[in-house]
Enzyme design. Structure first.
Site, PDB file in Angstrom:
ATOM      1  N   HIS A 189       1.091  -8.877   4.350  1.00 60.63           N
ATOM      2  CA  HIS A 189      -0.054  -8.155   4.439  1.00 60.63           C
ATOM      3  C   HIS A 189      -0.032  -8.143   3.129  1.00 60.63           C
ATOM      4  O   HIS A 189      -0.141  -7.290   2.486  1.00 60.63           O
ATOM      5  CB  HIS A 189       0.545  -6.810   4.902  1.00 60.63           C
ATOM      6  CG  HIS A 189      -1.029  -6.040   5.137  1.00 60.63           C
ATOM      7  ND1 HIS A 189      -1.017  -5.106   6.125  1.00 60.63           N
ATOM      8  CD2 HIS A 189      -1.704  -5.624   4.730  1.00 60.63           C
ATOM      9  CE1 HIS A 189      -2.446  -4.793   6.367  1.00 60.63           C
ATOM     10  NE2 HIS A 189      -2.825  -4.614   5.215  1.00 60.63           N
ATOM     11  N   ASP A 243       1.997   0.538  -8.124  1.00 59.19           N
ATOM     12  CA  ASP A 243       3.712   0.617  -8.577  1.00 59.19           C
ATOM     13  C   ASP A 243       4.247   2.087  -8.142  1.00 59.19           C
ATOM     14  O   ASP A 243       5.552   1.830  -7.673  1.00 59.19           O
ATOM     15  CB  ASP A 243       3.410   0.983 -10.451  1.00 59.19           C
ATOM     16  CG  ASP A 243       3.028   0.206 -11.180  1.00 59.19           C
ATOM     17  OD1 ASP A 243       2.600  -1.001 -10.722  1.00 59.19           O
ATOM     18  OD2 ASP A 243       2.851   0.446 -12.301  1.00 59.19           O
ATOM     19  N   HIS A 284      -2.507  -4.683 -12.959  1.00 53.81           N
ATOM     20  CA  HIS A 284      -1.873  -5.092 -14.125  1.00 53.81           C
ATOM     21  C   HIS A 284      -2.793  -5.385 -15.310  1.00 53.81           C
ATOM     22  O   HIS A 284      -2.886  -4.361 -16.276  1.00 53.81           O
ATOM     23  CB  HIS A 284      -0.410  -5.003 -13.699  1.00 53.81           C
ATOM     24  CG  HIS A 284       0.485  -3.698 -12.779  1.00 53.81           C
ATOM     25  ND1 HIS A 284       1.922  -4.807 -12.491  1.00 53.81           N
ATOM     26  CD2 HIS A 284       0.485  -2.639 -12.642  1.00 53.81           C
ATOM     27  CE1 HIS A 284       2.966  -3.754 -12.362  1.00 53.81           C
ATOM     28  NE2 HIS A 284       1.942  -2.821 -12.231  1.00 53.81           N
ATOM     29  N   GLU A 294      -5.551  -2.574  13.734  1.00 51.67           N
ATOM     30  CA  GLU A 294      -5.616  -1.024  13.149  1.00 51.67           C
ATOM     31  C   GLU A 294      -7.268  -0.655  13.919  1.00 51.67           C
ATOM     32  O   GLU A 294      -8.063  -1.433  14.293  1.00 51.67           O
ATOM     33  CB  GLU A 294      -6.307  -1.768  11.561  1.00 51.67           C
ATOM     34  CG  GLU A 294      -4.669  -1.862  10.760  1.00 51.67           C
ATOM     35  CD  GLU A 294      -5.249  -2.748   9.380  1.00 51.67           C
ATOM     36  OE1 GLU A 294      -6.281  -2.801   9.086  1.00 51.67           O
ATOM     37  OE2 GLU A 294      -4.397  -3.507   9.367  1.00 51.67           O
ATOM     38  N   ASN A 348      -1.830 -11.140   8.131  1.00 48.49           N
ATOM     39  CA  ASN A 348      -3.233 -10.108   8.303  1.00 48.49           C
ATOM     40  C   ASN A 348      -3.821 -10.168   7.581  1.00 48.49           C
ATOM     41  O   ASN A 348      -4.293 -10.262   6.942  1.00 48.49           O
ATOM     42  CB  ASN A 348      -2.759  -8.744   8.136  1.00 48.49           C
ATOM     43  CG  ASN A 348      -3.264  -7.513   7.898  1.00 48.49           C
ATOM     44  OD1 ASN A 348      -3.773  -7.158   9.679  1.00 48.49           O
ATOM     45  ND2 ASN A 348      -3.744  -7.258   6.754  1.00 48.49           N
ATOM     46  N   GLU A 349      -5.015 -10.718   9.049  1.00 50.91           N
ATOM     47  CA  GLU A 349      -6.317 -10.534   8.163  1.00 50.91           C
ATOM     48  C   GLU A 349      -6.287 -11.603   7.426  1.00 50.91           C
ATOM     49  O   GLU A 349      -6.993 -11.895   5.763  1.00 50.91           O
ATOM     50  CB  GLU A 349      -7.080  -9.383   7.528  1.00 50.91           C
ATOM     51  CG  GLU A 349      -6.993  -8.348   8.308  1.00 50.91           C
ATOM     52  CD  GLU A 349      -7.192  -7.187   8.431  1.00 50.91           C
ATOM     53  OE1 GLU A 349      -8.191  -6.536   6.691  1.00 50.91           O
ATOM     54  OE2 GLU A 349      -7.573  -6.202   8.575  1.00 50.91           O
ATOM     55  N   GLN A 394       0.923  -0.742   0.050  1.00 56.53           N
ATOM     56  CA  GLN A 394       0.192  -0.225  -0.007  1.00 56.53           C
ATOM     57  C   GLN A 394       0.708   1.013  -0.122  1.00 56.53           C
ATOM     58  O   GLN A 394       0.291   2.812  -0.522  1.00 56.53           O
ATOM     59  CB  GLN A 394      -0.757   0.323   0.870  1.00 56.53           C
ATOM     60  CG  GLN A 394      -1.690  -1.211   0.959  1.00 56.53           C
ATOM     61  CD  GLN A 394      -2.843  -1.090   2.365  1.00 56.53           C
ATOM     62  OE1 GLN A 394      -2.566  -1.996   3.308  1.00 56.53           O
ATOM     63  NE2 GLN A 394      -3.975  -0.286   2.023  1.00 56.53           N
ATOM     64  N   TYR A 400     -13.103  -2.165  12.611  1.00 56.43           N
ATOM     65  CA  TYR A 400     -13.607  -0.637  11.822  1.00 56.43           C
ATOM     66  C   TYR A 400     -15.178  -0.857  11.458  1.00 56.43           C
ATOM     67  O   TYR A 400     -15.712   0.625  11.557  1.00 56.43           O
ATOM     68  CB  TYR A 400     -13.327  -1.346   9.850  1.00 56.43           C
ATOM     69  CG  TYR A 400     -11.680  -1.398   9.757  1.00 56.43           C
ATOM     70  CD1 TYR A 400     -11.293   0.140   9.398  1.00 56.43           C
ATOM     71  CD2 TYR A 400     -10.783  -2.304   9.534  1.00 56.43           C
ATOM     72  CE1 TYR A 400     -10.255   0.441   9.151  1.00 56.43           C
ATOM     73  CE2 TYR A 400      -9.649  -1.719   9.991  1.00 56.43           C
ATOM     74  CZ  TYR A 400      -8.804  -0.645   8.738  1.00 56.43           C
ATOM     75  OH  TYR A 400      -7.505  -0.582   9.099  1.00 56.43           O
ATOM     76  N   ARG A 423       4.014   0.316  13.199  1.00 56.76           N
ATOM     77  CA  ARG A 423       4.217  -1.069  12.535  1.00 56.76           C
ATOM     78  C   ARG A 423       3.785  -1.037  10.479  1.00 56.76           C
ATOM     79  O   ARG A 423       3.012  -0.371  10.357  1.00 56.76           O
ATOM     80  CB  ARG A 423       1.960  -1.150  12.982  1.00 56.76           C
ATOM     81  CG  ARG A 423       1.466  -2.771  12.105  1.00 56.76           C
ATOM     82  CD  ARG A 423       0.144  -3.477  12.383  1.00 56.76           C
ATOM     83  NE  ARG A 423      -0.063  -4.335  11.567  1.00 56.76           N
ATOM     84  CZ  ARG A 423      -1.337  -5.645  11.297  1.00 56.76           C
ATOM     85  NH1 ARG A 423      -2.546  -4.253  11.611  1.00 56.76           N
ATOM     86  NH2 ARG A 423      -0.923  -5.749  10.397  1.00 56.76           N
ATOM     87  N   ASN A 428      -8.206  -5.988  14.449  1.00 55.48           N
ATOM     88  CA  ASN A 428      -8.928  -4.901  13.486  1.00 55.48           C
ATOM     89  C   ASN A 428     -10.549  -4.819  13.404  1.00 55.48           C
ATOM     90  O   ASN A 428     -10.586  -5.672  13.006  1.00 55.48           O
ATOM     91  CB  ASN A 428      -8.878  -5.327  11.962  1.00 55.48           C
ATOM     92  CG  ASN A 428      -6.580  -5.272  11.867  1.00 55.48           C
ATOM     93  OD1 ASN A 428      -6.035  -5.278  13.319  1.00 55.48           O
ATOM     94  ND2 ASN A 428      -5.925  -5.567  11.226  1.00 55.48           N
TER      95      ASN A 428
END
Ligand code: GBH
Length: 526
Positions: free
Chosen positions: A144, A74, A61, A401, A188-189, A41, A331, A99, A329
């Site tokens: 991740h 990219d 892509h 998170e 992660n997740e 990310q 949300y 993190r 995490n």
């Protein structure tokens, strides 16, 4: 006695009502604050030096239309080159920890430990040293979501051998960095990269196999985590004394009006239990209600055995107990009701809905945030944390998170300030009212970044990033608010915040006082 009750009620009212709440609500002395990012990310440099493509490079892509704005990672925040600026942001905030994640194909270009990339190794080593020199603890996620494409070509997370591939990769990571990194997140997740990829096809690698593929992925992710945990435990812990776990994203589920709690509970066991019960429960293995449900569904559909591949006794033991803390995490939240006869249930927006035959909605009072799935329910984090304690006992909880996305790139992000304030208030209640050992909070995210299939549209950052230019980072109001919370080690209200929400606050105050007066009157009449 009556007077104590009155005094107590007034005290509670004064402390927790929205009006003059958190003037000085201290976090426990050991409580730590951080912020998070993930390699794909932020790093960019997708093909620099000897890095090979990850599944996300290929996924974005190959068919840019898979990504909301047709973009890719990219360049992203160009953190591969600008990591010193990342450390500056971290120190600006006064974070106790940062993190970030390591890119598997950057460190091991073939996916295997035959050769460690010297550029990759240097990058992470310098980042870690830079953080330590700034007095900031590195918290590292080993995986991740950016699987080397070469391993995807061999079946990726559906191939049982991925357990060994991941373990070998993790051992390399530990051997390079465990001398300096003391808090680790293996994976992660798994919910997102298994279900998002195999049930819905919207996350890389986008292989649709909701019946079979996603459960293979679930199973192998749990075994891979366990193997990496055991490697750390046996080969590194004595020397380095670190802590290691995996991170789960759990949506809080509550029953719709008129539904019983068991319908919500089965969704909790599906969304959270699948990735927690095998590790954190006393018995281990898949959550029994889920194993039973999928076995029954499979039989009805004509499969000779359950589509959820069972664990052997040996595997149950191998996975059970492979944690040092719970990384949560959080949300969003959902309301659950049983599907009506004949109703078709779509996998969107919830991965497991067709398997569970439930419909998921939200309460009208939950405000919407821009990503399609995001509705704001701060008290959900407290319910979720309490559920973890009820299910798995007194485990240390690290909130790995929590954060808010808007489409608004500007700096004055009062909605984000409000989001963090409301969620941190619930975290304090988890600690002081529910007695849960929550030891830290991680803001997602340090800066705006590549939000997977939503591209660069949702802005999650405490810092804004100028993606049209030099990737200049600039602090938002939420950055100063978070920095002030960290400085005071307390939930405080910055003056701007008060002025912006004065009106909403007043209504709340009178509402609270009304309830309080009512309670008192009833009490005295009695
Ligand atoms: C995290 O994913 C990621 O770790 C991070 O990389 C990402 O940038 C960040 O959050 C923000 O998205 O069942 O309807 O509730 C969490 C992503 C998206 C988790 C949707 C669960 C399920 C939808 N989530 N979600 S629903």
């Amino acid at each position: 006695m009556k007077y104590y009750v009155v005094l107590l009620s007034v005290l509670i009212e004064r402390t927790w009502s929205t009006n003059d709440a958190p003037q000085q609500l201290k976090f426990p002395p050991w409580f730590k604050f951080g912020a998070a990012t993930a390699a794909h990310q932020i790093e960019g440099a997708w093909n620099v030096s000897d890095k090979t493509p990850s599944v996300w490079d290929v996924f974005s892509h190959e068919k840019p239309s898979r990504i909301g704005d047709g973009s890719n990672g990219d360049v992203a925040c160009d953190s591969y080159h600008l990591w010193r600026e990342d450390i500056e942001m971290v120190t600006h905030l006064g974070l106790h920890f940062y993190r970030f994640s390591i890119s598997w194909p950057r460190l091991l270009p073939s996916g295997f430990p035959d050769r460690i990339s010297s550029a990759g190794r240097r990058y992470y080593s310098e980042l870690i040293d830079g953080l330590l020199a700034a007095g900031v603890e590195p918290v590292v996620t080993v995986y991740h979501w950016d699987l080397p494409q070469s391993l995807q070509d061999l079946g990726g997370w559906t191939n049982p051998l991925v357990v060994d591939w991941f373990a070998d990769y993790a051992r390399v990571v530990f051997s390079l960095f465990a001398d300096r990194v003391k808090t680790w997140i293996t994976i992660n997740e798994p919910l997102v990269f298994c279900d998002g990829a195999y049930t819905m096809g919207v996350y890389a690698p986008g292989v649709l196999s909701p019946d079979i593929g996603k459960y293979l992925c679930n199973r192998h992710a749990l075994l891979a985590h366990a193997k990496a945990w055991r490697i750390y435990d046996q080969e590194f812990r004595d020397r380095y004394r670190g802590k290691i776990s995996l991170a789960n994203t759990i949506t809080w589920y509550e029953p719709a009006d008129g539904e019983t709690d068991d319908v919500a509970e089965i969704v909790r066991q599906y969304g959270g239990g699948i990735f927690s019960h095998p590790i954190f429960s006393k018995k281990g293995g898949w959550p029994p209600v889920i194993a039973k449900m999928i076995a029954e569904n499979s039989r009805r559909q004509g499969y000779p055995k359950s589509r959820l591949p069972p664990f052997t006794e040996k595997e149950i033991k191998f996975i059970r107990g492979t944690y040092d803390f719970y990384a949560l995490n959080y949300y969003t939240s959902r309301v659950v009701r049983r599907a009506r006869p004949g109703e078709t249930i779509d996998a969107w927006p919830f991965f497991g809905a067709p398997e569970l035959n439930v419909s998921l909605t939200v309460r009208p009072e939950w405000k919407k945030a821009p990503p399609s799935w995001f509705y704001i329910n701060p008290v959900g984090i407290r319910h979720q944390i309490r559920w973890l304690k009820e299910q798995y006992g007194d485990v240390e909880v690290l909130i790995a998170e929590n954060g808010y996305a808007s489409h608004d790139p500007t700096a004055h992000d009062m909605d984000r300030v409000q989001f963090y304030k409301d969620h941190l208030e619930q975290v304090l209640l988890s600690i002081y009212e529910d007695g849960v050992n929550v030891t830290g909070f991680t803001a997602w995210s340090l800066m705006d970044n590549y939000e997977w299939m939503d591209g660069y549209v949702p802005k999650f950052g405490l810092f804004a990033v100028d993606f049209n230019d030099q990737r200049t980072r600039s602090p938002r109001t939420s950055a100063s608010y978070y920095a002030a919370i960290i400085r005071e080690h307390a939930l405080i209200e910055p003056p701007e915040y008060l002025s912006v929400t004065q009106n909403a606050t007043n209504t709340n105050t009178s509402y609270n006082s009304l309830i309080l007066s009512f309670v008192l009157i009833v009490y005295f009449i009695k």
